[in-house]
Design a protein around this motif. Structure first.
Motif, PDB file in Angstrom:
ATOM      1  N   PHE A  37      -6.656  -3.732   4.150  1.00  0.00           N
ATOM      2  CA  PHE A  37      -5.438  -2.926   4.117  1.00  0.00           C
ATOM      3  C   PHE A  37      -5.250  -2.403   2.694  1.00  0.00           C
ATOM      4  CE2 PHE A  37      -3.561  -3.836   8.253  1.00  0.00           C
ATOM      5  CZ  PHE A  37      -4.263  -4.967   8.630  1.00  0.00           C
ATOM      6  N   ARG A  38      -4.397  -1.407   2.550  1.00  0.00           N
ATOM      7  CA  ARG A  38      -4.067  -0.919   1.214  1.00  0.00           C
ATOM      8  C   ARG A  38      -2.610  -0.499   1.181  1.00  0.00           C
ATOM      9  NH1 ARG A  38      -7.652   4.691   1.168  1.00  0.00           N
ATOM     10  NH2 ARG A  38      -6.366   5.883   2.647  1.00  0.00           N
ATOM     11  N   GLN A  39      -2.071  -0.558  -0.025  1.00  0.00           N
ATOM     12  CA  GLN A  39      -0.683  -0.166  -0.212  1.00  0.00           C
ATOM     13  C   GLN A  39      -0.537   0.550  -1.541  1.00  0.00           C
ATOM     14  OE1 GLN A  39       2.180  -3.339   0.206  1.00  0.00           O
ATOM     15  NE2 GLN A  39       3.813  -1.874   0.696  1.00  0.00           N
ATOM     16  N   LYS A  43       4.764   3.369  -0.697  1.00  0.00           N
ATOM     17  CA  LYS A  43       4.282   3.617   0.663  1.00  0.00           C
ATOM     18  C   LYS A  43       4.130   2.310   1.417  1.00  0.00           C
ATOM     19  CE  LYS A  43       1.857   7.959  -0.236  1.00  0.00           C
ATOM     20  NZ  LYS A  43       0.576   8.711  -0.048  1.00  0.00           N
ATOM     21  N   GLU A  44       4.075   2.396   2.734  1.00  0.00           N
ATOM     22  CA  GLU A  44       3.866   1.214   3.556  1.00  0.00           C
ATOM     23  C   GLU A  44       2.399   0.783   3.501  1.00  0.00           C
ATOM     24  OE1 GLU A  44       7.313   2.026   6.951  1.00  0.00           O
ATOM     25  OE2 GLU A  44       5.195   1.974   7.500  1.00  0.00           O
ATOM     26  N   ARG A  45       2.210  -0.509   3.763  1.00  0.00           N
ATOM     27  CA  ARG A  45       0.842  -1.018   3.835  1.00  0.00           C
ATOM     28  C   ARG A  45       0.160  -0.426   5.060  1.00  0.00           C
ATOM     29  NH1 ARG A  45      -0.027  -7.290   2.520  1.00  0.00           N
ATOM     30  NH2 ARG A  45       1.255  -6.496   0.801  1.00  0.00           N
ATOM     31  N   GLU A  46      -1.070   0.038   4.881  1.00  0.00           N
ATOM     32  CA  GLU A  46      -1.776   0.671   5.984  1.00  0.00           C
ATOM     33  C   GLU A  46      -3.148   0.037   6.185  1.00  0.00           C
ATOM     34  OE1 GLU A  46      -2.694   4.779   5.387  1.00  0.00           O
ATOM     35  OE2 GLU A  46      -3.613   4.456   3.432  1.00  0.00           O
ATOM     36  N   ALA A  91      -4.728   2.593  -4.573  1.00  0.00           N
ATOM     37  CA  ALA A  91      -3.818   1.638  -3.939  1.00  0.00           C
ATOM     38  C   ALA A  91      -4.238   0.232  -4.323  1.00  0.00           C
ATOM     39  CB  ALA A  91      -3.852   1.782  -2.417  1.00  0.00           C
ATOM     40  N   TYR A  93      -5.589  -2.974  -2.730  1.00  0.00           N
ATOM     41  CA  TYR A  93      -6.331  -3.264  -1.510  1.00  0.00           C
ATOM     42  C   TYR A  93      -6.294  -4.763  -1.221  1.00  0.00           C
ATOM     43  CZ  TYR A  93      -8.194   1.445  -1.136  1.00  0.00           C
ATOM     44  OH  TYR A  93      -8.324   2.813  -0.966  1.00  0.00           O
ATOM     45  N   PRO A 109      -0.808  -4.507  10.025  1.00  0.00           N
ATOM     46  CA  PRO A 109      -0.650  -5.646   9.117  1.00  0.00           C
ATOM     47  C   PRO A 109       0.134  -6.808   9.709  1.00  0.00           C
ATOM     48  CG  PRO A 109       0.629  -3.743   8.369  1.00  0.00           C
ATOM     49  CD  PRO A 109      -0.243  -3.266   9.467  1.00  0.00           C
TER      50      PRO A 109
END
Length: 123
Positions: A37-39, A43-46, A91, A93, A109
């Motif tokens: 995941f990355r953030q 921004k929201e974690r994606e 981001a 990670y 997530p």
């Protein structure tokens, strides 16, 4: 408890490559799902990419064809090879792990109970 430790982040110019690693320990699941995941700030974690212990993979549309997820089951290390990096890939990670997760949920997530501390990628 499951422990996850990421490494390999850094700063790279646009178009460059990085490989992230996530060392996993402490799990006893026969079926495992691990994801990246990355953030980015604000921004929201994606979800970025996911893989299960059988080798099935999933990718976010934004990274398809550029990122590759892999799992070395013998060493319990998860990798994310990132090529043709773009500024929008910048981001923090994270790797995450869970017992079996249905395919459609592997980039969400909220379904993952175990997380690493994160590694910064700056493009």
């Amino acid at each position: 408890d499951v422990q996850l430790v990421e490494s390999g982040g850094g700063s790279v110019q646009a178009g460059g490559s990085l490989r992230l690693s996530c060392a996993a320990s402490g799990y006893t699941y026969s079926s495992l799902c691990m994801s990246w995941f990355r953030q980015a700030p604000g921004k929201e974690r994606e979800g970025v990419a996911a893989i299960d212990s059988g080798g099935a993979t999933s990718y976010a549309d934004s990274v398809k064809g550029r990122f590759t997820i892999s799992l070395d089951s013998a060493k319990n290390i998860l990798y994310l090879q990132m090529n043709r990096l773009k500024p929008e890939d910048t981001a923090l990670y994270y790797c995450a792990a869970s017992e079996w997760v249905e395919h459609a949920a592997r980039l969400r997530p909220g379904v993952f109970p175990y997380w690493g501390q994160g590694t910064q990628v700056t493009v």
